[in-house]
Design a protein around this motif. Structure first.
Motif, PDB file in Angstrom:
ATOM      1  N   LEU A   1       0.882  -1.164   0.000  1.00 18.50           N
ATOM      2  CA  LEU A   1       0.000   0.000   0.000  1.00 18.50           C
ATOM      3  C   LEU A   1       0.916   1.208   0.000  1.00 18.50           C
ATOM      4  O   LEU A   1       1.264   1.749   1.046  1.00 18.50           O
ATOM      5  CB  LEU A   1      -0.916  -0.016   1.236  1.00 18.50           C
ATOM      6  CG  LEU A   1      -2.180  -0.876   1.131  1.00 18.50           C
ATOM      7  CD1 LEU A   1      -1.833  -2.322   0.843  1.00 18.50           C
ATOM      8  CD2 LEU A   1      -3.004  -0.791   2.398  1.00 18.50           C
ATOM      9  N   MET A   2       1.344   1.569  -1.204  1.00 17.12           N
ATOM     10  CA  MET A   2       2.391   2.572  -1.347  1.00 17.12           C
ATOM     11  C   MET A   2       2.137   3.437  -2.566  1.00 17.12           C
ATOM     12  O   MET A   2       3.020   4.122  -3.055  1.00 17.12           O
ATOM     13  CB  MET A   2       3.721   1.843  -1.516  1.00 17.12           C
ATOM     14  CG  MET A   2       4.825   2.406  -0.676  1.00 17.12           C
ATOM     15  SD  MET A   2       6.397   1.649  -1.082  1.00 17.12           S
ATOM     16  CE  MET A   2       6.916   1.102   0.526  1.00 17.12           C
ATOM     17  N   GLY A   3       0.918   3.376  -3.089  1.00 21.37           N
ATOM     18  CA  GLY A   3       0.586   4.209  -4.241  1.00 21.37           C
ATOM     19  C   GLY A   3       0.083   5.567  -3.781  1.00 21.37           C
ATOM     20  O   GLY A   3       0.543   6.098  -2.763  1.00 21.37           O
ATOM     21  N   ILE A   4      -0.858   6.124  -4.521  1.00 18.97           N
ATOM     22  CA  ILE A   4      -1.393   7.444  -4.170  1.00 18.97           C
ATOM     23  C   ILE A   4      -2.186   7.349  -2.861  1.00 18.97           C
ATOM     24  O   ILE A   4      -2.977   6.434  -2.679  1.00 18.97           O
ATOM     25  CB  ILE A   4      -2.307   7.952  -5.302  1.00 18.97           C
ATOM     26  CG1 ILE A   4      -1.497   8.131  -6.595  1.00 18.97           C
ATOM     27  CG2 ILE A   4      -3.003   9.247  -4.899  1.00 18.97           C
ATOM     28  CD1 ILE A   4      -2.349   8.386  -7.830  1.00 18.97           C
TER      29      ILE A   4
ATOM     30  N   GLU B   1      -2.570   8.302   1.637  1.00 16.65           N
ATOM     31  CA  GLU B   1      -2.001   7.902   2.923  1.00 16.65           C
ATOM     32  C   GLU B   1      -2.948   6.855   3.524  1.00 16.65           C
ATOM     33  O   GLU B   1      -4.051   7.198   3.965  1.00 16.65           O
ATOM     34  CB  GLU B   1      -1.860   9.137   3.826  1.00 16.65           C
ATOM     35  CG  GLU B   1      -1.588   8.865   5.292  1.00 16.65           C
ATOM     36  CD  GLU B   1      -0.435   7.893   5.555  1.00 16.65           C
ATOM     37  OE1 GLU B   1       0.669   8.063   5.008  1.00 16.65           O
ATOM     38  OE2 GLU B   1      -0.667   6.927   6.325  1.00 16.65           O
ATOM     39  N   PRO B   2      -2.522   5.576   3.536  1.00 15.22           N
ATOM     40  CA  PRO B   2      -3.444   4.519   3.972  1.00 15.22           C
ATOM     41  C   PRO B   2      -4.017   4.733   5.374  1.00 15.22           C
ATOM     42  O   PRO B   2      -5.172   4.426   5.617  1.00 15.22           O
ATOM     43  CB  PRO B   2      -2.607   3.246   3.907  1.00 15.22           C
ATOM     44  CG  PRO B   2      -1.232   3.632   3.504  1.00 15.22           C
ATOM     45  CD  PRO B   2      -1.246   5.040   3.047  1.00 15.22           C
ATOM     46  N   LEU B   3      -3.211   5.282   6.277  1.00 15.48           N
ATOM     47  CA  LEU B   3      -3.711   5.432   7.644  1.00 15.48           C
ATOM     48  C   LEU B   3      -4.625   6.660   7.786  1.00 15.48           C
ATOM     49  O   LEU B   3      -5.243   6.849   8.829  1.00 15.48           O
ATOM     50  CB  LEU B   3      -2.552   5.484   8.651  1.00 15.48           C
ATOM     51  CG  LEU B   3      -1.687   4.214   8.695  1.00 15.48           C
ATOM     52  CD1 LEU B   3      -0.660   4.311   9.813  1.00 15.48           C
ATOM     53  CD2 LEU B   3      -2.544   2.960   8.863  1.00 15.48           C
TER      54      LEU B   3
ATOM     55  N   ILE C   1       7.870   2.852   7.048  1.00 13.46           N
ATOM     56  CA  ILE C   1       7.746   4.222   7.527  1.00 13.46           C
ATOM     57  C   ILE C   1       8.500   5.142   6.573  1.00 13.46           C
ATOM     58  O   ILE C   1       9.690   4.940   6.321  1.00 13.46           O
ATOM     59  CB  ILE C   1       8.355   4.359   8.937  1.00 13.46           C
ATOM     60  CG1 ILE C   1       7.646   3.427   9.933  1.00 13.46           C
ATOM     61  CG2 ILE C   1       8.318   5.809   9.410  1.00 13.46           C
ATOM     62  CD1 ILE C   1       6.239   3.804  10.289  1.00 13.46           C
ATOM     63  N   SER C   2       7.806   6.148   6.055  1.00 12.99           N
ATOM     64  CA  SER C   2       8.461   7.138   5.206  1.00 12.99           C
ATOM     65  C   SER C   2       9.150   8.130   6.119  1.00 12.99           C
ATOM     66  O   SER C   2       8.539   9.055   6.615  1.00 12.99           O
ATOM     67  CB  SER C   2       7.426   7.838   4.327  1.00 12.99           C
ATOM     68  OG  SER C   2       6.826   6.883   3.482  1.00 12.99           O
ATOM     69  N   LEU C   3      10.436   7.890   6.334  1.00  5.75           N
ATOM     70  CA  LEU C   3      11.175   8.695   7.322  1.00  5.75           C
ATOM     71  C   LEU C   3      11.822   9.904   6.646  1.00  5.75           C
ATOM     72  O   LEU C   3      11.547  11.037   6.989  1.00  5.75           O
ATOM     73  CB  LEU C   3      12.213   7.793   8.009  1.00  5.75           C
ATOM     74  CG  LEU C   3      12.964   8.388   9.184  1.00  5.75           C
ATOM     75  CD1 LEU C   3      12.026   8.844  10.281  1.00  5.75           C
ATOM     76  CD2 LEU C   3      13.974   7.363   9.739  1.00  5.75           C
TER      77      LEU C   3
HETATM   78  N1  SAH Z   1       1.426   8.040   2.129  1.00  6.05           N
HETATM   79  C1  SAH Z   1       2.179   6.845   2.306  1.00  6.05           C
HETATM   80  C2  SAH Z   1       2.205   5.930   1.111  1.00  6.05           C
HETATM   81  C3  SAH Z   1       2.315   6.538  -0.249  1.00  6.05           C
HETATM   82  S1  SAH Z   1       3.828   7.289  -0.703  1.00  6.05           S
HETATM   83  C4  SAH Z   1       3.583   7.191   2.741  1.00  6.05           C
HETATM   84  O1  SAH Z   1       3.896   8.366   2.872  1.00  6.05           O
HETATM   85  O2  SAH Z   1       4.358   6.293   3.015  1.00  6.05           O
HETATM   86  C5  SAH Z   1       4.883   5.934  -1.023  1.00  6.05           C
HETATM   87  C6  SAH Z   1       6.343   6.227  -0.816  1.00  6.05           C
HETATM   88  O3  SAH Z   1       6.878   7.003  -1.908  1.00  6.05           O
HETATM   89  C7  SAH Z   1       6.625   7.014   0.434  1.00  6.05           C
HETATM   90  O4  SAH Z   1       7.762   6.521   1.061  1.00  6.05           O
HETATM   91  C8  SAH Z   1       6.864   8.398  -0.133  1.00  6.05           C
HETATM   92  O5  SAH Z   1       7.545   9.200   0.769  1.00  6.05           O
HETATM   93  C9  SAH Z   1       7.624   8.077  -1.395  1.00  6.05           C
HETATM   94  N2  SAH Z   1       7.699   9.139  -2.388  1.00  6.05           N
HETATM   95  C10 SAH Z   1       6.793  10.092  -2.667  1.00  6.05           C
HETATM   96  N3  SAH Z   1       7.229  10.893  -3.650  1.00  6.05           N
HETATM   97  C11 SAH Z   1       8.429  10.424  -4.010  1.00  6.05           C
HETATM   98  C12 SAH Z   1       9.386  10.825  -4.978  1.00  6.05           C
HETATM   99  N4  SAH Z   1       9.174  11.876  -5.766  1.00  6.05           N
HETATM  100  N5  SAH Z   1      10.511  10.106  -5.085  1.00  6.05           N
HETATM  101  C13 SAH Z   1      10.733   9.026  -4.289  1.00  6.05           C
HETATM  102  N6  SAH Z   1       9.866   8.607  -3.365  1.00  6.05           N
HETATM  103  C14 SAH Z   1       8.738   9.300  -3.216  1.00  6.05           C
END
Ligand code: SAH
Length: 351
Positions: free
Chosen positions: A157-160, A162-164, A215-217
């Motif tokens: 679940l990493m597309g468009i 924010e799943p949470l 986690i998108s850190l």
């Molecule tokens: N909202 C969730 C899931 C969707 S984003 C989240 O933030 O994790 C999926 C991943 O792609 C996240 O790690 C996000 O930070 C990353 N991402 C978004 N735009 C990006 C970009 N231009 N280049 C690389 N990674 C990107």
């Protein structure tokens, strides 16, 4: 009367509806559920083991959710397939099919747009349009499997979206997806990626689902992280680490940290050192991703050698860091960009 979204209902909920609303015996719910999630009927007419009278009543009281492919792009480099999928109200989302050694992996969207506002991301540029329903997320999986001609082995679940931020629908989606009477995909093969909505992470930890949490850190200090991720002003890094440690303690599932390397923002050796010391002692994995440049954002990726140095520094400091293999780089760049481009061709515009 509003028609019921039956493909979004978990089996217990569908059973309640079938026995209550329709006054039918319980086993009919099981039949219907299998039609929806195993045989994937496109219409009530196909559900031939239900009586004609019952099918007519379903027609009047319920609806099915069609998710169809509007565009399909296939990478000539590695076979990665990106699908622009159209939802019943004509809004579009993206999914990506990637081939790995263990089989096909699918990345799906959870919202139309996003309201998290990360500075490097294309999906959030037009804000949030709406949440996806469980049936629409299932529709992404079913349509992708139909296009691929084989079942997927894993899901992210990493597309468009924010799943949470679409928590209830995502949970119902996962319940249906993993149920033996439904798609039967073990949640051990599912990863959920979040920008760090800590209260929800804590709730999720209590459920002990076996999901992998990503986690998108993207930064190890609050100043840098707040500069690129507004969510950090609500849940700062200390708070996020607390939730991550709790998630691991409760579920035993190793956390995966995503770190998009952005030239001049978070890519120096000092940043690598700060990251290593932040995560020291955690049993986790770090995924380094050279940022996908997004035209509207002006973000740049560091050159290859700087990426390599960053990874080496982390590994030398005892961290388990890898640079993500880039797939499909010839077809549509960063997530969310295809949807934006397509807005001009008839998908409702992302604002
Ligand atoms: N909202 C969730 C899931 C969707 S984003 C989240 O933030 O994790 C999926 C991943 O792609 C996240 O790690 C996000 O930070 C990353 N991402 C978004 N735009 C990006 C970009 N231009 N280049 C690389 N990674 C990107």
């Amino acid at each position: 009367m509003e028609k019921a979204d039956i493909a979004s209902m978990t089996l217990p909920r569908l059973t309640e509806w079938v026995t209550g609303e329709l006054g039918e015996p319980k086993f009919r719910a099981g039949q219907l559920y299998r039609w929806l999630h195993q045989k994937r009927a496109g219409s009530f007419a196909e559900m031939t083991d239900l009586s004609a009278a019952l099918r007519a009543r379903l027609e009047q009281t319920a609806f099915l959710t069609a998710v169809t492919t509007r565009r399909r792009l296939e990478s000539r480099l590695d076979g990665t397939v990106k699908l622009l999928l159209e939802l019943p109200d004509r809004h579009c989302v993206e999914t990506v099919l990637m081939r790995y050694e263990h089989g096909l992996s699918l990345c799906i969207s959870t919202q139309v747009g996003c309201r998290m506002g990360c500075k490097f991301c294309a999906s959030t540029l037009g804000g949030l349009v709406r949440n996806l329903t469980p049936a629409e997320m299932l529709g992404e999986v079913y349509e992708a499997e139909r296009q691929a001609g084989e079942p997927i082995a894993s899901l992210v679940l990493m597309g468009i979206g924010e799943p949470l931020d679409n928590y209830r629908n995502v949970l119902d989606f996962l319940t249906i997806l993993s149920s033996p009477e439904g798609r039967g995909l073990s949640l051990r093969h599912v990863s959920l990626s979040t920008c760090g909505l800590c209260d929800r992470i804590d709730e999720l930890a209590e459920l002990g689902l076996g999901l992998t949490l990503s986690i998108s850190l993207h930064a190890a200090d609050d100043e840098t992280r707040s500069g690129i991720m507004p969510v950090n002003r609500k849940y700062n890094i200390a708070r996020l680490m607390k939730s991550c440690k709790n998630y691991f303690a409760k579920t035993g599932r190793r956390i995966s940290y995503e770190y998009a390397l952005i030239a001049g923002v978070n890519d120096t050796p000092a940043h690598a050192e700060a990251l290593a010391s932040l995560l020291a002692g955690q049993n986790c994995h770090i995924n380094l991703i050279p940022v996908n440049p997004v035209a509207e954002r002006g973000t740049r990726r560091p050159d290859r050698s700087a990426v390599r140095r960053f990874a080496d520094r982390l590994n030398a400091l005892g961290q388990n860091a890898t640079v993500r293999r880039e797939l499909g780089s010839d077809i549509a760049a960063a997530c969310g960009q295809l949807r934006r481009a397509e807005a001009e061709n008839g998908c409702p515009a992302p604002n």
